[in-house]
Design a protein around this motif. Structure first.
Motif, short mmCIF file in Angstrom:
data_model
loop_
_atom_site.label_atom_id
_atom_site.label_comp_id
_atom_site.label_asym_id
_atom_site.label_seq_id
_atom_site.Cartn_x
_atom_site.Cartn_y
_atom_site.Cartn_z
N SER A 99 79.34 50.71 7.71
CA SER A 99 80.15 49.52 7.98
C SER A 99 79.53 48.31 7.28
CB SER A 99 80.22 49.25 9.48
OG SER A 99 80.90 50.29 10.13
N THR A 101 78.34 44.69 6.79
CA THR A 101 77.90 43.50 7.51
C THR A 101 77.22 42.61 6.49
OG1 THR A 101 75.70 44.35 8.09
CG2 THR A 101 77.50 44.82 9.66
N GLU A 118 88.57 49.37 7.41
CA GLU A 118 88.02 49.75 8.70
C GLU A 118 88.97 49.30 9.80
OE1 GLU A 118 83.70 49.48 9.39
OE2 GLU A 118 83.67 48.42 7.48
N TYR A 120 89.45 49.77 14.15
CA TYR A 120 88.85 50.24 15.40
C TYR A 120 89.93 50.31 16.46
CZ TYR A 120 84.68 49.09 12.81
OH TYR A 120 83.72 49.03 11.84
N THR A 150 77.17 49.03 14.73
CA THR A 150 77.93 47.90 14.20
C THR A 150 79.17 47.67 15.05
OG1 THR A 150 77.14 48.42 11.99
CG2 THR A 150 79.06 47.01 12.14
N VAL A 151 79.80 48.74 15.50
CA VAL A 151 81.00 48.63 16.32
C VAL A 151 80.69 47.90 17.63
CG1 VAL A 151 82.79 49.92 17.54
CG2 VAL A 151 82.04 50.67 15.28
N SER A 153 78.42 45.61 18.18
CA SER A 153 78.27 44.16 17.93
C SER A 153 79.62 43.53 17.61
CB SER A 153 77.25 43.90 16.81
OG SER A 153 77.69 44.43 15.60
N GLN A 154 80.49 44.26 16.92
CA GLN A 154 81.83 43.73 16.64
C GLN A 154 82.66 43.62 17.92
OE1 GLN A 154 82.92 46.52 13.57
NE2 GLN A 154 82.28 45.13 11.95
N GLN A 157 81.54 40.52 19.73
CA GLN A 157 82.10 39.32 19.12
C GLN A 157 83.58 39.17 19.46
OE1 GLN A 157 80.27 36.92 17.43
NE2 GLN A 157 82.17 35.77 17.70
N TRP A 158 84.33 40.26 19.41
CA TRP A 158 85.76 40.24 19.75
C TRP A 158 85.94 39.81 21.20
CZ3 TRP A 158 89.15 43.61 22.67
CH2 TRP A 158 90.51 43.44 22.39
#
Length: 176
Positions: A99, A101, A118, A120, A150-151, A153-154, A157-158
């Motif tokens: 991913s 970053t 990408e 999700y 990474t997912v 942390s994303q 953030q979302w």
């Protein structure tokens, strides 16, 4: 000269000519370049990783690239985090499904044109999709996500950007 000998002479001349051309074509091909490609083994996998069946879009895409470039892949089987270190140290040449970053972009060269975008997905229990039509419908829900990925942390953030008060259930996994 009898017709039989003439035919035999023509046949031998053609055979030797074709054989010579075939030999020349093989002699001009360079040996394939060996490319070391990282392949993440699942957590707690006990068998021989070389026997894992490889398939899918990325696998097929990489095979196509290899055929265009006269490459031969040698797979390096290791846990995901070790493969990232191997890529940084130059012990492998390619690692797929990394991913993007900004931090990783400082260390690795990402292709200018990704092979796919990408996306999700949040999966919900069977028969309950009508309860989750908008992102607000996820307010306060528990969501399972891979630990230290990474997912995850994303997702954090979302959650922050949308004020959804999600509860992340962190799961040990083998891929980031």
């Amino acid at each position: 000269m009898p017709a039989f000998l003439l035919r035999l002479f023509v046949f031998l001349a053609l055979f030797l000519n074709v054989s010579f051309i075939v030999d020349l074509s093989h002699a001009s091909e360079p040996a394939p370049k060996i490319v070391r490609i990282g392949y993440a083994i699942p957590v707690n996998y006990k068998g021989n990783p070389a026997t894992i069946h490889k398939s899918g879009y990325t696998y097929e895409y990489l095979l196509m690239i290899a055929s265009f470039n006269n490459w031969r892949y040698v797979y390096v089987y290791r846990p995901w985090s070790d493969l990232l270190e191997d890529l940084a140290a130059g012990r492998i040449d390619i690692l797929d499904n990394v991913s993007y970053t900004p931090e990783r972009a400082k260390q690795f060269d990402f292709s200018v044109m990704p092979i796919r975008s990408e996306a999700y997905y949040l999966f919900v229990p069977e028969g309950q999709k009508d309860k989750y039509q908008n992102k607000e419908d996820f307010f306060g829900k528990r969501i399972g996500v891979g630990r230290d990925t990474t997912v995850s942390s994303q997702l954090r953030q979302w959650n922050k950007d949308n004020g959804l008060n999600l509860i992340s259930i962190l799961i040990k996994c083998s891929h980031s």
